[in-house]
Motif scaffolding. Structure first.
Motif, PDB file in Angstrom:
ATOM      1  N   GLY A 108      10.570  -0.226   0.561  1.00  0.00           N
ATOM      2  CA  GLY A 108      10.938  -1.499  -0.245  1.00  0.00           C
ATOM      3  C   GLY A 108      10.364  -1.739  -1.464  1.00  0.00           C
ATOM      4  O   GLY A 108       9.955  -0.865  -2.260  1.00  0.00           O
ATOM      5  N   SER A 109      10.444  -2.925  -1.935  1.00  0.00           N
ATOM      6  CA  SER A 109      10.260  -3.261  -3.182  1.00  0.00           C
ATOM      7  C   SER A 109       8.676  -3.239  -3.655  1.00  0.00           C
ATOM      8  O   SER A 109       8.295  -3.256  -4.773  1.00  0.00           O
ATOM      9  CB  SER A 109      10.833  -4.802  -3.740  1.00  0.00           C
ATOM     10  N   SER A 110       7.826  -3.155  -2.604  1.00  0.00           N
ATOM     11  CA  SER A 110       6.284  -3.169  -2.877  1.00  0.00           C
ATOM     12  C   SER A 110       5.545  -1.923  -2.755  1.00  0.00           C
ATOM     13  O   SER A 110       4.530  -1.833  -2.797  1.00  0.00           O
ATOM     14  CB  SER A 110       5.703  -3.985  -1.833  1.00  0.00           C
ATOM     15  N   ARG A 111       6.531  -0.724  -2.847  1.00  0.00           N
ATOM     16  CA  ARG A 111       5.973   0.627  -2.642  1.00  0.00           C
ATOM     17  C   ARG A 111       4.782   0.841  -3.767  1.00  0.00           C
ATOM     18  O   ARG A 111       4.053   1.668  -3.558  1.00  0.00           O
ATOM     19  CB  ARG A 111       7.295   1.556  -2.638  1.00  0.00           C
ATOM     20  N   GLU A 112       5.051   0.375  -5.063  1.00  0.00           N
ATOM     21  CA  GLU A 112       3.995   0.890  -5.967  1.00  0.00           C
ATOM     22  C   GLU A 112       2.696  -0.082  -5.612  1.00  0.00           C
ATOM     23  O   GLU A 112       1.802   0.571  -5.676  1.00  0.00           O
ATOM     24  CB  GLU A 112       4.473   0.398  -7.535  1.00  0.00           C
ATOM     25  N   HIS A 113       2.665  -1.234  -5.206  1.00  0.00           N
ATOM     26  CA  HIS A 113       1.485  -1.838  -4.508  1.00  0.00           C
ATOM     27  C   HIS A 113       0.959  -1.382  -3.375  1.00  0.00           C
ATOM     28  O   HIS A 113      -0.297  -1.331  -3.260  1.00  0.00           O
ATOM     29  CB  HIS A 113       1.905  -3.214  -4.539  1.00  0.00           C
ATOM     30  N   ALA A 114       1.814  -0.664  -2.489  1.00  0.00           N
ATOM     31  CA  ALA A 114       1.405   0.124  -1.392  1.00  0.00           C
ATOM     32  C   ALA A 114       0.376   1.222  -1.597  1.00  0.00           C
ATOM     33  O   ALA A 114      -0.044   1.639  -1.021  1.00  0.00           O
ATOM     34  CB  ALA A 114       2.715   0.750  -0.473  1.00  0.00           C
ATOM     35  N   ALA A 115       0.375   1.545  -3.110  1.00  0.00           N
ATOM     36  CA  ALA A 115      -0.769   2.755  -3.577  1.00  0.00           C
ATOM     37  C   ALA A 115      -1.601   2.097  -4.523  1.00  0.00           C
ATOM     38  O   ALA A 115      -2.876   2.412  -4.338  1.00  0.00           O
ATOM     39  CB  ALA A 115       0.044   3.990  -4.349  1.00  0.00           C
ATOM     40  N   LEU A 116      -1.290   1.233  -5.255  1.00  0.00           N
ATOM     41  CA  LEU A 116      -2.170   0.661  -6.338  1.00  0.00           C
ATOM     42  C   LEU A 116      -3.180  -0.235  -5.469  1.00  0.00           C
ATOM     43  O   LEU A 116      -4.411  -0.105  -5.990  1.00  0.00           O
ATOM     44  CB  LEU A 116      -1.278  -0.772  -7.195  1.00  0.00           C
ATOM     45  N   ALA A 117      -2.940  -0.987  -4.570  1.00  0.00           N
ATOM     46  CA  ALA A 117      -3.896  -1.917  -3.907  1.00  0.00           C
ATOM     47  C   ALA A 117      -4.981  -0.918  -3.109  1.00  0.00           C
ATOM     48  O   ALA A 117      -6.246  -1.344  -3.538  1.00  0.00           O
ATOM     49  CB  ALA A 117      -3.217  -2.760  -2.857  1.00  0.00           C
ATOM     50  N   PRO A 118      -4.512   0.075  -2.289  1.00  0.00           N
ATOM     51  CA  PRO A 118      -5.711   0.797  -1.560  1.00  0.00           C
ATOM     52  C   PRO A 118      -6.520   1.554  -2.641  1.00  0.00           C
ATOM     53  O   PRO A 118      -7.565   1.757  -2.655  1.00  0.00           O
ATOM     54  CB  PRO A 118      -4.808   1.884  -0.950  1.00  0.00           C
ATOM     55  N   LYS A 119      -5.838   1.962  -3.750  1.00  0.00           N
ATOM     56  CA  LYS A 119      -6.618   2.718  -4.597  1.00  0.00           C
ATOM     57  C   LYS A 119      -7.730   1.881  -5.397  1.00  0.00           C
ATOM     58  O   LYS A 119      -8.773   2.246  -5.481  1.00  0.00           O
ATOM     59  CB  LYS A 119      -5.700   3.202  -5.810  1.00  0.00           C
ATOM     60  N   TYR A 120      -7.359   0.630  -6.046  1.00  0.00           N
ATOM     61  CA  TYR A 120      -8.384  -0.173  -6.376  1.00  0.00           C
ATOM     62  C   TYR A 120      -9.228  -0.842  -5.491  1.00  0.00           C
ATOM     63  O   TYR A 120     -10.393  -1.225  -5.999  1.00  0.00           O
ATOM     64  CB  TYR A 120      -7.863  -1.267  -7.382  1.00  0.00           C
TER      65      TYR A 120
END
Length: 163
Positions: free
Chosen positions: A7-19
Motif C-alpha cells: 500500500g501507500s506506506s511502503r516507504e515508511h515501512a522501511a524508513l521507520a524501522p531504519k531510524y
C-alpha cells in the motif's frame, strides 16, 4: 504479516524501522516494492521458512539474530532465537549477492559511497603502479602537436601530454 509493506506506506515501512535502529524484518511475505525499500535502507527482509512459526512470535517477544555475516547470508542459513520463549526459528531471504552487499553496507547510499571510494583507491593504486593518469591541461599551455584530445564519455575533454 503475509504482505509486509503493501500500500501507500511502503516507504515508511522501511524508513521507520531504519531510524529506530532495526536491522531486520521477519514476515511471511512482502510487497515487492516494500521488500526492495527495506534492502535500499539496509534492513534484512527475512521470511519464515515455516509460515506456522509466525504464530509462535508475539508482540513483546525478544528475538535475537546471531552471526549475521556474509557467510551466513550467502549460505542462507539463519536462525532466530526467541529469547522470551526459548525456541529457535529458521528464516531465509531472497537476496542476490549484490543485495547482500547493499544491506551489509547499510543501504544503497552507503553502498554507492563505498563503491566510489574503492574505485578512487583503485585509481590511486594504478597511478602509483606507474600507469599514466590523464591530466587536464588548457589549450594555450601546450602546442597543438604535443597533445592529444580525448573524450572519456563524461562530457569532459582531457588532454594527454605525449612523450
Amino acid at each position: 504479516g503475509k504482505n509486509y509493506a503493501q500500500g501507500s506506506s511502503r516507504e515508511h515501512a522501511a524508513l521507520a524501522p531504519k531510524y529506530l535502529g532495526q536491522i531486520a524484518v521477519i514476515a511471511i511475505g512482502y510487497a515487492r516494492i516494500g521488500w526492495q525499500n527495506l534492502v535500499n535502507y539496509g534492513i534484512l527482509p527475512f521470511e519464515f521458512k515455516n509460515a506456522d512459526d509466525y504464530d509462535k512470535v508475539e508482540a513483546g517477544d525478544v528475538l535475537q539474530l546471531e552471526n549475521i555475516n556474509e557467510e551466513a547470508l550467502t549460505s542462507n542459513k539463519i536462525i532466530v532465537t526467541n529469547q522470551t520463549k526459548k525456541n529457535k526459528i529458521e528464516v531465509s531471504h531472497k537476496l542476490s549477492k549484490r543485495q547482500i552487499q547493499v544491506v551489509r553496507a547499510g543501504g544503497m547510499i552507503n553502498y554507492f559511497k563505498k563503491e566510489k571510494k574503492e574505485k578512487k583507491m583503485l585509481d590511486i593504486q594504478k597511478e602509483t603502479n606507474g600507469e599514466k593518469k590523464k591530466k587536464n591541461v588548457t589549450c594555450h599551455t601546450q602546442k597543438k602537436k604535443d597533445k592529444k584530445r580525448e573524450n572519456d564519455g563524461t562530457g569532459k575533454i582531457w588532454y594527454r601530454i605525449r612523450g
